[in-house]
Design a protein around this motif. Structure first.
Motif, PDB file in Angstrom:
ATOM      1  N   ALA A  68       1.018  -1.290   0.145  1.00 16.00           N
ATOM      2  CA  ALA A  68      -0.339  -0.547   0.093  1.00 16.00           C
ATOM      3  C   ALA A  68       0.802   0.759  -0.007  1.00 16.00           C
ATOM      4  CB  ALA A  68      -0.752  -0.163   0.860  1.00 16.00           C
ATOM      5  N   HIS A  69       1.791   1.143   0.206  1.00 15.79           N
ATOM      6  CA  HIS A  69       2.684   2.104   0.717  1.00 15.79           C
ATOM      7  C   HIS A  69       3.474   2.940  -0.754  1.00 15.79           C
ATOM      8  CE1 HIS A  69       5.973   4.915   2.476  1.00 15.79           C
ATOM      9  NE2 HIS A  69       7.005   4.725   1.119  1.00 15.79           N
ATOM     10  N   ASN A  70       3.377   1.764  -1.424  1.00 18.73           N
ATOM     11  CA  ASN A  70       4.043   1.878  -3.429  1.00 18.73           C
ATOM     12  C   ASN A  70       3.647   2.133  -4.152  1.00 18.73           C
ATOM     13  OD1 ASN A  70       6.590   2.835  -2.293  1.00 18.73           O
ATOM     14  ND2 ASN A  70       7.086   0.343  -2.025  1.00 18.73           N
TER      15      ASN A  70
ATOM     16  N   PRO B  44     -16.256  17.208  -4.311  1.00 21.02           N
ATOM     17  CA  PRO B  44     -15.603  16.574  -4.165  1.00 21.02           C
ATOM     18  C   PRO B  44     -15.748  16.355  -2.074  1.00 21.02           C
ATOM     19  CG  PRO B  44     -14.362  17.543  -4.549  1.00 21.02           C
ATOM     20  CD  PRO B  44     -15.113  17.928  -4.638  1.00 21.02           C
ATOM     21  N   VAL B  45     -16.049  15.550  -1.408  1.00 21.50           N
ATOM     22  CA  VAL B  45     -16.253  15.146  -0.201  1.00 21.50           C
ATOM     23  C   VAL B  45     -15.293  14.154   0.506  1.00 21.50           C
ATOM     24  CG1 VAL B  45     -17.393  14.594   2.198  1.00 21.50           C
ATOM     25  CG2 VAL B  45     -18.024  15.951   0.315  1.00 21.50           C
ATOM     26  N   ASP B  46     -14.473  14.288   1.205  1.00 20.76           N
ATOM     27  CA  ASP B  46     -13.533  12.956   1.896  1.00 20.76           C
ATOM     28  C   ASP B  46     -13.687  12.359   3.039  1.00 20.76           C
ATOM     29  OD1 ASP B  46     -10.317  13.130   3.754  1.00 20.76           O
ATOM     30  OD2 ASP B  46     -10.924  11.988   1.793  1.00 20.76           O
ATOM     31  N   PRO B  47     -14.463  10.915   2.900  1.00 19.16           N
ATOM     32  CA  PRO B  47     -14.153   9.809   3.637  1.00 19.16           C
ATOM     33  C   PRO B  47     -13.192   8.630   3.662  1.00 19.16           C
ATOM     34  CG  PRO B  47     -15.651   9.563   2.154  1.00 19.16           C
ATOM     35  CD  PRO B  47     -14.911  10.539   1.382  1.00 19.16           C
ATOM     36  N   GLY B  53      -9.132   1.808   1.229  1.00 23.90           N
ATOM     37  CA  GLY B  53      -8.161   3.318   1.862  1.00 23.90           C
ATOM     38  C   GLY B  53      -9.247   4.309   1.188  1.00 23.90           C
ATOM     39  N   ARG B  54      -8.444   5.065   1.564  1.00 25.19           N
ATOM     40  CA  ARG B  54      -9.156   7.010   1.424  1.00 25.19           C
ATOM     41  C   ARG B  54      -9.374   6.914  -0.099  1.00 25.19           C
ATOM     42  NH1 ARG B  54      -8.405   9.020   6.071  1.00 25.19           N
ATOM     43  NH2 ARG B  54      -9.072  11.177   6.036  1.00 25.19           N
ATOM     44  N   TYR B  55     -11.046   7.747   0.229  1.00 19.82           N
ATOM     45  CA  TYR B  55     -11.338   8.333  -1.613  1.00 19.82           C
ATOM     46  C   TYR B  55     -11.587   9.386  -1.632  1.00 19.82           C
ATOM     47  CZ  TYR B  55     -15.654   6.818   0.511  1.00 19.82           C
ATOM     48  OH  TYR B  55     -16.587   6.073   1.080  1.00 19.82           O
ATOM     49  N   VAL B  56     -11.653  10.284  -2.588  1.00 23.39           N
ATOM     50  CA  VAL B  56     -12.724  11.344  -2.450  1.00 23.39           C
ATOM     51  C   VAL B  56     -13.898  10.961  -2.761  1.00 23.39           C
ATOM     52  CG1 VAL B  56     -12.948  12.962  -3.815  1.00 23.39           C
ATOM     53  CG2 VAL B  56     -11.099  12.776  -3.497  1.00 23.39           C
ATOM     54  N   SER B  57     -15.185  10.965  -2.170  1.00 25.34           N
ATOM     55  CA  SER B  57     -17.130  10.974  -2.925  1.00 25.34           C
ATOM     56  C   SER B  57     -17.229  12.031  -3.534  1.00 25.34           C
ATOM     57  CB  SER B  57     -17.582  11.066  -1.335  1.00 25.34           C
ATOM     58  OG  SER B  57     -18.772  10.606  -2.017  1.00 25.34           O
ATOM     59  N   LEU B  58     -17.417  11.601  -4.744  1.00 26.60           N
ATOM     60  CA  LEU B  58     -18.320  12.340  -5.870  1.00 26.60           C
ATOM     61  C   LEU B  58     -19.851  12.484  -5.522  1.00 26.60           C
ATOM     62  CD1 LEU B  58     -15.848  10.513  -7.613  1.00 26.60           C
ATOM     63  CD2 LEU B  58     -15.408  12.977  -7.200  1.00 26.60           C
ATOM     64  N   ARG B 123     -16.536   7.580  -7.150  1.00 23.65           N
ATOM     65  CA  ARG B 123     -15.563   7.191  -5.417  1.00 23.65           C
ATOM     66  C   ARG B 123     -14.309   7.083  -6.189  1.00 23.65           C
ATOM     67  NH1 ARG B 123     -16.389   2.895  -1.141  1.00 23.65           N
ATOM     68  NH2 ARG B 123     -18.341   3.885  -0.215  1.00 23.65           N
ATOM     69  N   PHE B 124     -13.043   8.371  -5.655  1.00 27.98           N
ATOM     70  CA  PHE B 124     -11.694   7.959  -6.442  1.00 27.98           C
ATOM     71  C   PHE B 124     -11.225   7.935  -5.765  1.00 27.98           C
ATOM     72  CE2 PHE B 124      -9.179   9.212 -10.500  1.00 27.98           C
ATOM     73  CZ  PHE B 124      -8.655   9.410  -9.859  1.00 27.98           C
ATOM     74  N   TYR B 125     -10.617   6.275  -6.068  1.00 30.06           N
ATOM     75  CA  TYR B 125      -9.077   6.358  -4.984  1.00 30.06           C
ATOM     76  C   TYR B 125      -8.100   7.036  -4.762  1.00 30.06           C
ATOM     77  CZ  TYR B 125     -13.118   2.067  -2.737  1.00 30.06           C
ATOM     78  OH  TYR B 125     -14.158   2.392  -2.908  1.00 30.06           O
ATOM     79  N   MET B 126      -7.095   7.640  -3.976  1.00 31.31           N
ATOM     80  CA  MET B 126      -6.420   7.726  -4.003  1.00 31.31           C
ATOM     81  C   MET B 126      -5.303   7.954  -2.702  1.00 31.31           C
ATOM     82  SD  MET B 126      -7.571  12.183  -4.409  1.00 31.31           S
ATOM     83  CE  MET B 126      -5.670  12.526  -4.946  1.00 31.31           C
ATOM     84  N   ASP B 127      -4.307   7.777  -3.163  1.00 29.87           N
ATOM     85  CA  ASP B 127      -3.388   7.862  -1.635  1.00 29.87           C
ATOM     86  C   ASP B 127      -4.008   8.366  -0.991  1.00 29.87           C
ATOM     87  OD1 ASP B 127      -0.052   7.241  -0.883  1.00 29.87           O
ATOM     88  OD2 ASP B 127      -1.081   9.524  -0.433  1.00 29.87           O
ATOM     89  N   GLU B 128      -3.531   7.601   0.534  1.00 26.47           N
ATOM     90  CA  GLU B 128      -4.092   8.030   1.887  1.00 26.47           C
ATOM     91  C   GLU B 128      -4.457   9.738   2.084  1.00 26.47           C
ATOM     92  OE1 GLU B 128      -3.992   5.121   4.545  1.00 26.47           O
ATOM     93  OE2 GLU B 128      -1.883   6.047   5.127  1.00 26.47           O
ATOM     94  N   PHE B 129      -3.460  10.047   1.761  1.00 27.81           N
ATOM     95  CA  PHE B 129      -2.587  11.484   2.394  1.00 27.81           C
ATOM     96  C   PHE B 129      -2.936  12.830   1.472  1.00 27.81           C
ATOM     97  CE2 PHE B 129      -0.660   9.983   5.668  1.00 27.81           C
ATOM     98  CZ  PHE B 129      -0.068   8.664   5.486  1.00 27.81           C
ATOM     99  N   ALA B 130      -2.829  11.668   0.053  1.00 24.88           N
ATOM    100  CA  ALA B 130      -3.401  12.966  -0.797  1.00 24.88           C
ATOM    101  C   ALA B 130      -4.786  13.494  -0.601  1.00 24.88           C
ATOM    102  CB  ALA B 130      -2.713  12.016  -1.792  1.00 24.88           C
ATOM    103  N   ALA B 131      -6.209  12.513  -0.693  1.00 23.94           N
ATOM    104  CA  ALA B 131      -7.070  12.525  -0.613  1.00 23.94           C
ATOM    105  C   ALA B 131      -7.305  13.792   0.674  1.00 23.94           C
ATOM    106  CB  ALA B 131      -7.885  11.676  -0.578  1.00 23.94           C
ATOM    107  N   PRO B 132      -7.417  13.919   1.862  1.00 23.54           N
ATOM    108  CA  PRO B 132      -8.242  15.520   1.908  1.00 23.54           C
ATOM    109  C   PRO B 132      -6.546  16.397   1.365  1.00 23.54           C
ATOM    110  CG  PRO B 132      -6.365  13.794   3.438  1.00 23.54           C
ATOM    111  CD  PRO B 132      -6.840  12.690   2.213  1.00 23.54           C
TER     112      PRO B 132
END
Lengths: 434, 181
Positions: A68-70, B44-47, B53-58, B123-132
């Motif tokens: 998941a990290h990469n 978008p909203v962010d849950p 994982g993290r996603y942007v809710s559309l 839903r648009f899945y993103m890296d968990e730090f990028a979504a917020p």
């Protein structure tokens, strides 16, 4: 039927019995031939199995977190390969376990857990890669059904527990999205051959206990989900009958490890329900009052009839010495049906409330007396808890006037003291200590 | 059951377990390869989804109840088919919402829940730090009404697959890299 611990205990006692002249050597030999070799799971085996399950779970989770990290840097082809990797690895290990280690519960449980994680990860990661929202109900159903064959192939308790949870989750999401999840029953029934097979192999260790507990909770929660949209307060009858079934079934199961979970769930659930039924609000809106009866969903009624038939059958065909106590418990769903009918026909809810207050008091006192007679502290305390809980609830019940509460408490207290006096005089007359 | 039989059955089970995710991939890749491109404006909203994982809710303006009521006024739960056509700059325009499968190729299935429409690509899945960060970027620039947020979706024979999320006409990853603040 004796479990392996009881048989081993008998074998340990045999030399002393022979020496005391109670049994002959031939008798002891015949006993050993009758019960056979004791093959219980040793503590070391169970420990190894638990460690294997935990270890497999942690390794799988750790690998997923590293990937998941990469994840963000990977393209779709790489993500696809990695999505399949845990599942594929689990399957290769599965083949090896079936070929070389199928007799080892530790390996079987571990590989089943790996496959469960692999299947879930593959579906989830692919859905994430393609930004697919999907449908939670379908996800859990697919996951559970793909795990089901592994339960039979690897004789996996872990897989069974996962399957029961998966079907419950499916039912919850399906109820929300599509309405009543009627497939809950046939899907649960798919596990029954495995449970029957395991009971025939006389599983005496913790696995049997976990399966029994999971089944008891599975039906309790599942019925709660299915009956969400049914007739108002129908759940009272169904759950009263279900808890009674658990108690009756628990009393009749041959093995202690399978008996205790059902008695536990029924023994805790039934008094809680009884105490809840002592409140007037439960009965105030019961029944089809004002609604079109032809629009009522049929399935809850069939479930209700089925459960009541099981309760009655277990009581009528149960062993004679248990019938007195069984009839006391069977009265619970019967009284619930009566209370429900009275409320549905517009009789004031206070009648049903009074009925359950009396019944709960009777059950509590009966358990207390039975505990004292049998010398069972557990049973006596159980009865005492029921009576005490009822007393506390009524003491703080603002719907009943102070005067009425006061009179009832005083009368009941006098009855307790009078009963105690009679018992003491009886014991003294029989020559026992006061 | 003897060992060879067990292994044979497990082989079939393993193939079934591989087939389910593989068929998902085939279906989605076919849509991405051969589907028609549509753009959908969104907010978008962010849950967080613990399984994926993290996603942007559309959310899409077309999900508004008044839009659905124009075609299907009386429906609390169920699924519907939404037919779309390419409007100005490839932005999707709803042609029809029906309970039966349409004849055109450019349609997708949506769920009606508690009277509201839910699109299958919400839903648009993103890296968990990028979504917020994506949510913050959208919220801040919305005040200035500068940010043009939309998603590109490929649609083919009822299958809709989300391709990319755009902030201010840039793919979201690129936008966040060029706007680190």
């Amino acid at each position: 039927m004796m479990n392996s611990r009881e048989v081993q205990s008998l074998y340990d006692d045999l030399p002393a019995l022979i020496w005391a002249g109670v049994l002959t050597q031939d008798d002891a030999t015949r006993l050993r031939e009758h019960y056979g070799e004791v093959t219980s799971a040793s503590k070391a085996t169970v420990f190894a199995m638990l460690i294997a399950v935990l270890g497999a779970g942690l390794i799988g989770s750790g690998v997923i977190l590293l990937i998941a990290h990469n994840w963000e840097q990977l393209g779709r082809p790489a993500r696809t390969v990695l999505s399949f990797a845990p599942l594929f690895a689990g399957q290769l290990i599965g083949f090896w376990v079936l070929a070389k280690r199928s007799h080892s519960p530790a390996w079987c449980e571990g590989v089943t857990l790996l496959l469960i994680a692999g299947i879930g990860a593959a579906i989830s990661l692919i859905a994430q890669t393609y930004h697919i929202t999907g449908d939670q109900a379908t996800f859990f159903l697919t996951w559970s059904l793909l795990v089901l064959p592994c339960i039979y192939l690897f004789k996996s308790t872990t897989g069974s527990l996962f399957y029961l949870c998966g079907i419950l989750l499916w039912a919850g999401f399906a109820q929300e999205r599509f309405g009543q999840p009627q497939l809950f029953w046939p899907l649960t029934a798919l596990l029954f051959p495995f449970l029957w097979w395991q009971s025939k192999e006389r599983l005496e260790d913790m696995r049997a206990a976990w399966l029994s507990l999971a089944l008891a909770l599975h039906f309790t929660i599942g019925l709660g989900i299915i009956l969400q949209d049914s007739m108002t307060a129908l759940w009272t009858i169904v759950f009263a009958a279900l808890m009674t079934i658990y108690i009756l079934v628990g009393e009749r199961l041959p093995s202690r490890t399978t008996r205790v979970p059902f008695l536990l769930v029924g023994g805790i659930g039934a008094p809680i329900l009884m105490l809840v039924f002592t409140f007037e609000g439960i009965w105030r809106n019961a029944g089809y009052r004002g609604d079109d009866i032809t629009k009522a969903p049929l399935l809850p009624d069939l479930v209700l009839l089925g459960i009541l038939a099981i309760v009655i059958g277990l009581t009528i065909f149960g062993p004679k010495q248990k019938r007195a106590v069984s009839f006391l418990w069977v009265a619970f769903p019967v009284l619930t049906v009566i209370a429900f009918a009275l409320a549905a026909w517009g009789v004031p809810a206070g009648i049903a409330q009074a009925m359950f207050n009396l019944y709960t008091a009777v059950v509590g006192i009966a358990m207390l007396v039975a505990g004292v007679r049998r010398g069972s502290m557990v049973l006596a305390n159980y009865g005492m808890v029921i009576v005490s809980a009822l007393a506390i609830l009524r003491f703080f019940d603002a719907d009943i006037s102070f005067v009425l509460r006061g009179i009832i408490f005083i009368v009941v207290g006098i009855c307790f003291l009078a009963t105690n006096l009679v018992l003491v005089r009886k014991r003294t007359a029989n020559g026992g200590a006061a | 059951m003897n060992r060879p039989v067990k292994i044979g059955i497990f082989l079939l089970v393993a193939l079934a377990q591989l087939y389910v995710p593989a068929s998902m991939i085939w279906q989605y890749e076919d849509t991405l390869e051969n589907g028609t491109l549509f753009k959908f404006k969104c907010a978008p909203v962010d849950p967080y989804d613990p399984f994926r994982g993290r996603y942007v809710s559309l959310r899409f303006p077309q999900q508004d109840d008044t839009v659905r009521f124009k075609w299907l006024p009386a429906m609390d739960f169920g699924s519907v088919f939404i037919s779309v056509k390419q409007g100005e700059n490839d932005f999707a325009e709803i042609m029809d919402i029906s309970r039966t499968q349409p004849d055109s190729a450019n349609y997708f299935r949506a769920i009606v829940r508690y009277g509201s429409l839910e699109y299958p690509f919400n839903r648009f899945y993103m890296d968990e730090f990028a979504a917020p960060q994506a949510e913050i970027a959208y919220t801040e620039t919305l005040r200035d009404n500068l940010l043009d947020t939309y998603v590109t979706v490929r649609i083919l024979n009822g299958q809709a697959v989300l391709e990319e999320l755009y902030l201010n006409d840039m793919p979201v990853g690129e936008y966040l890299r060029t706007h680190p603040e």
